[in-house]
Design a protein around this motif. Sequence first.
Motif, PDB file in Angstrom:
ATOM      1  N   PRO A  29      -4.061  -8.472  -3.649  1.00 33.44           N
ATOM      2  CA  PRO A  29      -3.140  -7.587  -2.875  1.00 33.44           C
ATOM      3  C   PRO A  29      -3.376  -7.745  -1.375  1.00 33.44           C
ATOM      4  O   PRO A  29      -2.709  -7.683  -0.498  1.00 33.44           O
ATOM      5  CB  PRO A  29      -2.853  -6.720  -3.704  1.00 33.44           C
ATOM      6  N   SER A  30      -4.616  -6.948  -1.341  1.00 37.71           N
ATOM      7  CA  SER A  30      -5.055  -6.479   0.360  1.00 37.71           C
ATOM      8  C   SER A  30      -5.461  -7.673   1.026  1.00 37.71           C
ATOM      9  O   SER A  30      -4.994  -7.899   2.158  1.00 37.71           O
ATOM     10  CB  SER A  30      -6.289  -5.610   0.125  1.00 37.71           C
ATOM     11  N   ALA A  31      -6.097  -8.956   0.391  1.00 33.10           N
ATOM     12  CA  ALA A  31      -6.272 -10.026   1.017  1.00 33.10           C
ATOM     13  C   ALA A  31      -4.911 -10.845   1.543  1.00 33.10           C
ATOM     14  O   ALA A  31      -4.694 -11.219   2.661  1.00 33.10           O
ATOM     15  CB  ALA A  31      -6.961 -10.981   0.351  1.00 33.10           C
ATOM     16  N   CYS A  32      -3.960 -10.894   0.591  1.00 33.09           N
ATOM     17  CA  CYS A  32      -2.570 -11.378   0.930  1.00 33.09           C
ATOM     18  C   CYS A  32      -1.738 -10.558   1.926  1.00 33.09           C
ATOM     19  O   CYS A  32      -1.292 -11.245   2.868  1.00 33.09           O
ATOM     20  CB  CYS A  32      -1.757 -11.460  -0.277  1.00 33.09           C
ATOM     21  N   ARG A  33      -1.954  -9.217   1.990  1.00 27.84           N
ATOM     22  CA  ARG A  33      -1.413  -8.208   2.866  1.00 27.84           C
ATOM     23  C   ARG A  33      -1.911  -8.620   4.264  1.00 27.84           C
ATOM     24  O   ARG A  33      -1.192  -8.812   5.144  1.00 27.84           O
ATOM     25  CB  ARG A  33      -1.588  -6.972   2.360  1.00 27.84           C
ATOM     26  N   SER A  34      -3.143  -8.923   4.144  1.00 23.83           N
ATOM     27  CA  SER A  34      -3.918  -9.153   5.667  1.00 23.83           C
ATOM     28  C   SER A  34      -3.399 -10.306   6.240  1.00 23.83           C
ATOM     29  O   SER A  34      -3.212 -10.730   7.394  1.00 23.83           O
ATOM     30  CB  SER A  34      -5.222  -9.120   5.612  1.00 23.83           C
TER      31      SER A  34
END
Length: 95
Positions: A29-34
Amino acid sequence: MARKRYSDEDILRLLREIEVHLASGDDVPSACRSAGISDATYYNWRKKYGGMAKSQLSEMKALEKENQRLKKIVADLELDKLILKESVDFLKPKA
């Protein structure tokens, strides 16, 4: 939220960027958000383009184009076949 359209090259670039984030220890989720996309988009893209290089992408586009051309030819031939069958049925003598 406005929907963005990404080119295939952009999708490959974003997938590689997310893979770098994942390799550095981030979660999905954090990689996609970035990268500015949702988790679902990431998984859909990974299913379609996963492990693909630019040369394979251009080959896939060429194959899809050829597939569309062949489908059109088959549809035209089916239509011709139906027309001929109807004309033969119409010309048969009725007993």
